[in-house]
Motif scaffolding. Sequence first.
Motif, PDB file in Angstrom:
ATOM      1  N   ILE A 124     -12.043  23.652 -21.786  1.00 53.84           N
ATOM      2  CA  ILE A 124     -13.206  23.647 -20.895  1.00 53.84           C
ATOM      3  C   ILE A 124     -12.831  24.136 -19.498  1.00 53.84           C
ATOM      4  CG2 ILE A 124     -14.862  22.144 -19.704  1.00 53.84           C
ATOM      5  CD1 ILE A 124     -14.884  20.424 -22.293  1.00 53.84           C
ATOM      6  N   ILE A 125     -11.691  23.667 -18.989  1.00 54.27           N
ATOM      7  CA  ILE A 125     -11.305  24.043 -17.623  1.00 54.27           C
ATOM      8  C   ILE A 125     -10.557  25.369 -17.580  1.00 54.27           C
ATOM      9  CG2 ILE A 125     -11.223  21.628 -16.916  1.00 54.27           C
ATOM     10  CD1 ILE A 125      -8.179  21.768 -17.024  1.00 54.27           C
ATOM     11  N   GLY A 126     -10.191  25.910 -18.750  1.00 52.63           N
ATOM     12  CA  GLY A 126      -9.498  27.186 -18.791  1.00 52.63           C
ATOM     13  C   GLY A 126      -7.995  27.092 -18.620  1.00 52.63           C
ATOM     14  N   GLU A 127      -7.429  25.936 -18.987  1.00 57.38           N
ATOM     15  CA  GLU A 127      -5.983  25.745 -18.880  1.00 57.38           C
ATOM     16  C   GLU A 127      -5.316  26.142 -20.192  1.00 57.38           C
ATOM     17  OE1 GLU A 127      -2.494  25.528 -17.913  1.00 57.38           O
ATOM     18  OE2 GLU A 127      -3.796  24.791 -16.295  1.00 57.38           O
ATOM     19  N   ALA A 128      -4.407  27.108 -20.134  1.00 61.39           N
ATOM     20  CA  ALA A 128      -3.779  27.630 -21.350  1.00 61.39           C
ATOM     21  C   ALA A 128      -2.604  26.777 -21.811  1.00 61.39           C
ATOM     22  CB  ALA A 128      -3.305  29.066 -21.117  1.00 61.39           C
ATOM     23  N   CYS A 145      -6.614  24.763 -12.565  1.00 60.57           N
ATOM     24  CA  CYS A 145      -7.809  25.511 -12.955  1.00 60.57           C
ATOM     25  C   CYS A 145      -9.116  24.777 -12.662  1.00 60.57           C
ATOM     26  CB  CYS A 145      -7.755  25.839 -14.450  1.00 60.57           C
ATOM     27  SG  CYS A 145      -6.389  26.919 -14.913  1.00 60.57           S
ATOM     28  N   VAL A 146      -9.047  23.495 -12.386  1.00 63.61           N
ATOM     29  CA  VAL A 146     -10.272  22.724 -12.142  1.00 63.61           C
ATOM     30  C   VAL A 146     -10.935  23.216 -10.855  1.00 63.61           C
ATOM     31  CG1 VAL A 146     -11.228  20.433 -11.661  1.00 63.61           C
ATOM     32  CG2 VAL A 146      -9.418  20.703 -13.361  1.00 63.61           C
ATOM     33  N   VAL A 147     -12.255  23.369 -10.906  1.00 58.27           N
ATOM     34  CA  VAL A 147     -13.018  23.831  -9.744  1.00 58.27           C
ATOM     35  C   VAL A 147     -13.923  22.708  -9.262  1.00 58.27           C
ATOM     36  CG1 VAL A 147     -14.693  25.519  -8.886  1.00 58.27           C
ATOM     37  CG2 VAL A 147     -12.953  26.209 -10.564  1.00 58.27           C
ATOM     38  N   MET A 148     -13.862  22.431  -7.965  1.00 60.20           N
ATOM     39  CA  MET A 148     -14.702  21.415  -7.336  1.00 60.20           C
ATOM     40  C   MET A 148     -15.359  22.018  -6.104  1.00 60.20           C
ATOM     41  SD  MET A 148     -13.703  17.591  -5.919  1.00 60.20           S
ATOM     42  CE  MET A 148     -12.667  18.226  -4.597  1.00 60.20           C
ATOM     43  N   ASN A 149     -16.655  22.050  -6.102  1.00 59.42           N
ATOM     44  CA  ASN A 149     -17.393  22.602  -4.972  1.00 59.42           C
ATOM     45  C   ASN A 149     -16.995  24.044  -4.657  1.00 59.42           C
ATOM     46  OD1 ASN A 149     -19.544  21.261  -3.664  1.00 59.42           O
ATOM     47  ND2 ASN A 149     -18.452  21.311  -1.733  1.00 59.42           N
ATOM     48  N   GLY A 150     -16.784  24.801  -5.711  1.00 61.42           N
ATOM     49  CA  GLY A 150     -16.482  26.215  -5.544  1.00 61.42           C
ATOM     50  C   GLY A 150     -15.033  26.548  -5.293  1.00 61.42           C
ATOM     51  N   ASN A 151     -14.182  25.538  -5.191  1.00 63.53           N
ATOM     52  CA  ASN A 151     -12.769  25.763  -4.903  1.00 63.53           C
ATOM     53  C   ASN A 151     -11.889  25.168  -5.997  1.00 63.53           C
ATOM     54  OD1 ASN A 151     -13.177  26.925  -2.199  1.00 63.53           O
ATOM     55  ND2 ASN A 151     -13.839  24.865  -1.644  1.00 63.53           N
ATOM     56  N   ARG A 152     -10.791  25.846  -6.302  1.00 64.16           N
ATOM     57  CA  ARG A 152      -9.833  25.304  -7.252  1.00 64.16           C
ATOM     58  C   ARG A 152      -9.096  24.124  -6.624  1.00 64.16           C
ATOM     59  NH1 ARG A 152      -6.384  30.357  -9.166  1.00 64.16           N
ATOM     60  NH2 ARG A 152      -5.170  28.693 -10.158  1.00 64.16           N
TER      61      ARG A 152
END
Length: 256
Positions: A124-128, A145-152
């Motif tokens: 889901i978060i795009g972590e390989a 890879c987690v994005v919070m409020n538009g920022n990683r």
Amino acid sequence: MQAKFQDSSEKQWKLVVSFSHRHLLSESSWSQLSGRKHFFVFGVVDNVNDAEITMIPLIIATPYNNVGMFSSEQELWRFGREIYVDYLDSFSEVQNVKRSRSEKDLEILRKIPERSIKLAFAEIIGEARVPKDWGGERSDLFSSCVVMNGNRVSTAFIFKGPSQFKPMTMAELGKNGDQIERLYTEPADLMVLQHCHEITLPVRSNMRTYAQRAGNLKICCIIDGYDTLRILKAYRKCGFRDELQSIGQGQDEKLV
């Protein structure tokens, strides 16, 4: 710091605020204050002459409006520096799934292995990179890879599967009950604790306490079984499609 202002009589004043940054915590460091056009100062007036006011600051703060559901850093502190999964961009689809009110709904998670949940979250978060579990780990998954409020934001996860299918207490967090403490030694800004069942108040309190340590502030997110269900349904992972389906066997090493 210096600022110019005009009083009601239209007289021009210069405000001079003198301080040393040697004893400031990292969250209010010189680098964060430097160049700011808007900031708040609470202090004691030291001297006033015809054109200048000097002040000794007691509190210096900057506006901070980048914490999702919270309008300010003050609001984040008010909630114990805890945010909910709904306010992470990486899991935004959960907002389309209602939170269950029945403990019986958690039974479906009894059949889903912990590693399947971890693999689902990673996709889901795009972590390989998804490491194997081992006894000396500080977290089960680390990602930038987690994005919070538009920022990683660098994030460390703990996952707790159905081997302890009951409300989580401190006793379930490591042999010595120190798993949360070890989690907070990770070089991450967001700490996530996930469980397949309910999470008791002492565990939540412990997560918040570590998130508020002076000089090492973090943000924490607690994902219990109900929010885990919402995530799996929203992103159709671990046997969830458009509607709830039975969970098959042998899904430990792959996502479906």
